[in-house]
Design an enzyme around this catalytic site. Structure first.
Site, PDB file in Angstrom:
ATOM      1  N   GLU A  70       0.792  -0.558   0.342  1.00 18.19           N
ATOM      2  CA  GLU A  70       0.447  -0.130  -0.020  1.00 18.19           C
ATOM      3  C   GLU A  70       0.734   1.182  -0.163  1.00 18.19           C
ATOM      4  O   GLU A  70       1.670   0.887   0.250  1.00 18.19           O
ATOM      5  CB  GLU A  70      -0.893   0.071   1.129  1.00 18.19           C
ATOM      6  CG  GLU A  70      -1.667   1.310   1.268  1.00 18.19           C
ATOM      7  CD  GLU A  70      -2.649   1.487   2.379  1.00 18.19           C
ATOM      8  OE1 GLU A  70      -2.375  -0.055   3.250  1.00 18.19           O
ATOM      9  OE2 GLU A  70      -4.078   2.584   1.945  1.00 18.19           O
TER      10      GLU A  70
ATOM     11  N   ASN B 144     -12.916  -3.476   1.558  1.00 14.00           N
ATOM     12  CA  ASN B 144     -10.999  -3.212   2.459  1.00 14.00           C
ATOM     13  C   ASN B 144     -12.088  -2.808   3.412  1.00 14.00           C
ATOM     14  O   ASN B 144     -12.360  -1.642   4.011  1.00 14.00           O
ATOM     15  CB  ASN B 144      -9.875  -2.678   1.729  1.00 14.00           C
ATOM     16  CG  ASN B 144      -9.575  -2.232   2.825  1.00 14.00           C
ATOM     17  OD1 ASN B 144      -8.291  -3.237   3.287  1.00 14.00           O
ATOM     18  ND2 ASN B 144      -9.236  -1.010   4.279  1.00 14.00           N
ATOM     19  N   GLU B 145     -12.274  -4.124   4.450  1.00 12.41           N
ATOM     20  CA  GLU B 145     -12.505  -3.703   6.029  1.00 12.41           C
ATOM     21  C   GLU B 145     -13.868  -2.750   6.275  1.00 12.41           C
ATOM     22  O   GLU B 145     -14.056  -1.653   7.445  1.00 12.41           O
ATOM     23  CB  GLU B 145     -11.396  -2.594   6.576  1.00 12.41           C
ATOM     24  CG  GLU B 145     -10.625  -3.577   7.148  1.00 12.41           C
ATOM     25  CD  GLU B 145      -8.917  -2.613   7.654  1.00 12.41           C
ATOM     26  OE1 GLU B 145      -9.623  -1.396   8.250  1.00 12.41           O
ATOM     27  OE2 GLU B 145      -8.011  -3.358   8.136  1.00 12.41           O
TER      28      GLU B 145
ATOM     29  N   CYS C 299      -6.725   1.331   2.770  1.00 16.46           N
ATOM     30  CA  CYS C 299      -7.828   2.699   3.347  1.00 16.46           C
ATOM     31  C   CYS C 299      -7.173   3.119   1.669  1.00 16.46           C
ATOM     32  O   CYS C 299      -8.459   3.274   1.091  1.00 16.46           O
ATOM     33  CB  CYS C 299      -6.993   3.514   4.205  1.00 16.46           C
ATOM     34  SG  CYS C 299      -7.731   2.410   5.288  1.00 16.46           S
TER      35      CYS C 299
END
Ligand code: AHR
Length: 651
Positions: free
Chosen positions: A42, A376-377, A246
C-alpha cells in the site's frame, strides 16, 4: 497437535543417516494453498512516491495542493532560481495544460537571462540521491510560447551548489513536446538537487520534470527502485495485494482509487490526494504493479473499492467523520463495468478493447489475473452490502473462475466480521479478507484460530496482520502464528503482513516490515520471519511430524509445522520457541521416502527485545548452516528463535 513431554536433547549435528528413496504420497499429509505467503503493498509511509517508485523529482507535475497535505502547493519542493542578474518571473498556470488530467504547469517568463538564467530547483524527496558514474534519465515536457527558442540548462548540484552533471537542451518555439537527456554525476551525493534554468529570453512552459536512475529494477522505464524492489523480491512472495488498504476505498467518493486513472502515458494519469496525508502521482500505477508481480514471480491481487468509501471518510477518528459514502445505485452498473474492464485489461486478448490498451503499454501477453479483491475493511452497512453484491455478481457472472476476495471488517471478530462472513456465505464468495493487528500474546494464544474454521465455507485471505512491534519477540510470535497458517493451509489460502514499507521521517503507521531512507534499506526482524516462510513454502502440510513439550493448548510458546514442497520433494520444518528457555522439538521423518540426510538449518534468534534499526541494521539476521537430519531426532531450539530445517528430497 499433541504435546507429549520429551526430555532428551541430541547434538544438532550428531545424526547423518541417509534415508531410502521413493516418490509417494506422504501419509498424514493434506494439500495446502500453493500461494500461501505473499505481500500487501500500500502507498502508506511514502511506500510508492518517494519510495519504491524510482522517480527522484518530487511534485514533478506541479499538482500538489493543500488538500494533499496542509501547507503544500504546486511549487512545494521547488525553489525559484534567478541566478546572477537574471530577470523574469515564475508562475503556476492551468490555461492550456499538457493534458486535462494534468492541469497545472509552470510558466517561466524570462525578461533577461543575463549569463546564468532563471528557473527552478527541485530538492527531491529529502534530497536527490545520486551515484558517481551512474546514468540518470532526465526528461521534461516544454512549450515555447514566445521567443525563437529558449535553451534550457539542466544540472545536478550537490548540497553546496557544486555542479555534478549538466547538459543543455535547445527548446525551439513549439507546442508541448517531451525532451530527454542523460546525466552522469561526477560524484556521489545523498542530497543533490535538480536545476532547470532557462538561458534565453522568452516564455516557456514546463511540466512533468522527471529524473530516474537508469538502473531500475529489471531496468524497467518508469520503474522501481532496485534495492527496495529486490528486498521485496527476496521475500519470494507468491502474490502481491495492491494498492491498499484504506488507500483503495479512499477518503470520500472523490478519493476512491480508480485503476483506469493509473494506466497509460504517465503525463495523462490522474494524480490525487493520498488518504495517508500526502500525494499520489499514479506513476506507480496498475501497469507497473502488474509488471512488478510478473518480474518477481508473484500473482497479482488488485483490490477495488466496493462502491463505498472508507467509513472514516471526511476527518479522523478523533474529530469525527462524514462516514462511509456510497456511489449512487444509478451509477453502480458503470462502476461494476470498470471492474470487469480491469479483468479484461489484465487478461483479455489484444483484440479486446482493454486488452489492446495493455498491449499498447507494451504487454500483449495476458497478466493471468486469478484474484480480485472487492472492498477493504468496510463497514457492513446496507449500502455496502448492496454494492458489494452487485459487483460480486457482475464479476462472477462474466468470470466464474475468478477468485474473488470479499471483506470482513477491520478486526478478528465483531459485528463487521460476523456480517461480512454471513454475506460471504450467502453469496458463496471464494475468499474473505481478514485483518488484525494485535499484541504478540494474542498471536501466541490464538494459534488454534483456524483449526476451528468450517472447511465448507469461504477460504481465508489473512490480508493484514502484525503483532504491533519490531522486536525479535514480535517476530517470533508472528512466526509461531505462521506455523498455524501452514497447518491450516487448506482453509487459509493467502496471508500477508502489513504494512510493507516505511520511509524514515514519513511514517504514518508503525510497525512496518521494511524501513528505508533514500540510500539505505533496513529489513526488520519481522521481515526475516516473512522471508524464511516465503522462501520455504510447501504444497502439502504433514501432521504429527513434530512433537513438543509445551504449547498448543492456550499459550503456544512452542509451535511447529512441517510442509513438503512437491516440486522439489523437500521437507521443511519450522520450529518456533517463543519462550525464555531452550526447548526440545522431537522430529520424526520416517514416513518420508527419498529424503537425503543432507539438510540446511537456518535460525533467527537473539535477545527478546532486539531490533534491526538504522543505527544497527544487522542486529538479528538469519544464519544458515549445513545440517544432518536423521529419521528421528530431537532439536533443541534456542530461546526466542525460529529454526527452519530444509531436508532435501526427491520429486
Ligand atoms: O495497513 C495499514 C492500514 O490498516 C490499511 O490501509 C487498512 O486496511 C488497515 O486499517
Amino acid at each position: 497437535m499433541k504435546t507429549p513431554a520429551f526430555s532428551f536433547i541430541i547434538s544438532l549435528l550428531a545424526l547423518a543417516t541417509p534415508f531410502s528413496s521413493s516418490a509417494q504420497t506422504t501419509p498424514g499429509s493434506k494439500p495446502i494453498s500453493p500461494d500461501l505467503f505473499g505481500i500487501f503493498f500500500e502507498d502508506i509511509n511514502y511506500a510508492a512516491d518517494g519510495g519504491l517508485y524510482a522517480e527522484l523529482v518530487q511534485n514533478r507535475s506541479f499538482e500538489y495542493t493543500p488538500s494533499d497535505h496542509g501547507g503544500w502547493d504546486p511549487l512545494t519542493s521547488w525553489e525559484y532560481l534567478h541566478e546572477g542578474f537574471a530577470m523574469g518571473r515564475v508562475s503556476v498556470e492551468s490555461v492550456a495544460p499538457l493534458h486535462a488530467n494534468n492541469p497545472h504547469y509552470v510558466e517561466l517568463r524570462i525578461e533577461n537571462p543575463f549569463q546564468k538564467g532563471l528557473g527552478l530547483k527541485n530538492v527531491g524527496f529529502d534530497g536527490i540521491p545520486v551515484k558517481a558514474g551512474e546514468k540518470y534519465d532526465f526528461s521534461l515536457w516544454a512549450r515555447v510560447k514566445s521567443g525563437a527558442a529558449v535553451p534550457l540548462l539542466v544540472q545536478l548540484r550537490d548540497a553546496k551548489g557544486a555542479v555534478l552533471a549538466e547538459t543543455t537542451l535547445p527548446v525551439p518555439a513549439a507546442d508541448w513536446q517531451q525532451y530527454r537527456a542523460t546525466l552522469v554525476p561526477s560524484a556521489t551525493a545523498p542530497d543533490a538537487s535538480l536545476v532547470v534554468l532557462a538561458t534565453g529570453k522568452g516564455v516557456i512552459d514546463l511540466d512533468m520534470v522527471s529524473l530516474f536512475p537508469q538502473k531500475t529494477f529489471h531496468n524497467r522505464p518508469n520503474g522501481l527502485r532496485s534495492d527496495l524492489a529486490q528486498t521485496i523480491a527476496d521475500l519470494k512472495p507468491k502474490f502481491v495485494r495492491f494498492p491498499g488498504g484504506c488507500l483503495t476505498h479512499g477518503d470520500g467518493l472523490e478519493n476512491l482509487y480508480d485503476w483506469k486513472n493509473t494506466v497509460g502515458p504517465v503525463e495523462q494519469r490522474v494524480a490525487q490526494r493520498n488518504i495517508w496525508d500526502y500525494h499520489q502521482t499514479a506513476g506507480l500505477g496498475y501497469f507497473e504493479y502488474f509488471q512488478f508481480c510478473e518480474d518477481i514471480g508473484a500473482k497479482p491481487l488488485p483490490v477495488v473499492a466496493a462502491g463505498v468509501s472508507c467509513q472514516n471518510s471526511g476527518g479522523s477518528w478523533r474529530i469525527g467523520s462524514i462516514g462511509q459514502q456510497a456511489i449512487p445505485m444509478s451509477e453502480m452498473a458503470a462502476y461494476a463495468q470498470d471492474v470487469l474492464d480491469l479483468v479484461e485489461w489484465a487478461n483479455g486478448p489484444v483484440t479486446s478493447p482493454w486488452g489492446a490498451k495493455r498491449a499498447a503499454a507494451g504487454h500483449p501477453a495476458s497478466f493471468n489475473l486469478e484474484y480480485v479483491g472487492i472492498g477493504n475493511e468496510d463497514k457492513m452497512t446496507p449500502e455496502f452490502r448492496s454494492r458489494f453484491t452487485l459487483i460480486y455478481n457482475a464479476v462472477h457472472a462474466k468470470y466464474p473462475n475468478m477468485k474473488i476476495v470479499g471483506t470482513v471488517g477491520p478486526g478478528p471478530k465483531g459485528e463487521d466480521y460476523d456480517l461480512g462472513w454471513a454475506l460471504a456465505s450467502q453469496l458463496n464468495v471464494p475468499l474473505v479478507d481478514e485483518h488484525y493487528y494485535e499484541k504478540p500474546k494474542w498471536f501466541l494464544s490464538n494459534n488454534q484460530r483456524y483449526d476451528r474454521y468450517d472447511r465448507a465455507k469461504s477460504k481465508v485471505y489473512l490480508g493484514e496482520y502484525a503483532s504491533q512491534g519490531n522486536t525479535l519477540y514480535n517476530a517470533i510470535a508472528e512466526a509461531a502464528y505462521m506455523t498455524s497458517l501452514e497447518r491450516n493451509g487448506d482453509v487459509v489460502s493467502l496471508a500477508s503482513y502489513a504494512p510493507l514499507l516505511a520511509k524514515e521521517g514519513h511514517t504514518q503507521w508503525n510497525p512496518d516490515l521494511i524501513y528505508f531512507t533514500n540510500t539505505t534499506v533496513v529489513p526488520t526482524v519481522n521481515y526475516y520471519v516473512q522471508q524464511l516462510f516465503g522462501q520455504n513454502q510447501g504444497t502439502e502440510y504433514v501432521s504429527d511430524v513434530v512433537t513438543m513439550t509445551t504449547g498448543a493448548a492456550t499459550d503456544t510458546t512452542m509451535a511447529a509445522s512441517c510442509v513438503r514442497d512437491a516440486t522439489t520433494g523437500d521437507v521443511i520444518l519450522k520450529l518456533v520457541n517463543a519462550g525464555s528457555t531452550a526447548q526440545p522439538f522431537k522430529v520424526n521423518l520416517s514416513r518420508f521416502k527419498g529424503l537425503n540426510s543432507a539438510a540446511t538449518r537456518t535460525t533467527l534468534a537473539g535477545d527478546k527485545e532486539a531490533k534491526n534499526t538504522f543505527a544497527s541494521p544487522q542486529t538479528v539476521l538469519p544464519k544458515t548452516t549445513a545440517y544432518k537430519a536423521a529419521k528421528n531426532f530431537t532439536y533443541t531450539a534456542e530461546p526466542y528463535s525460529l529454526t527452519v530445517i530444509r531436508v532435501r528430497g526427491r520429486r
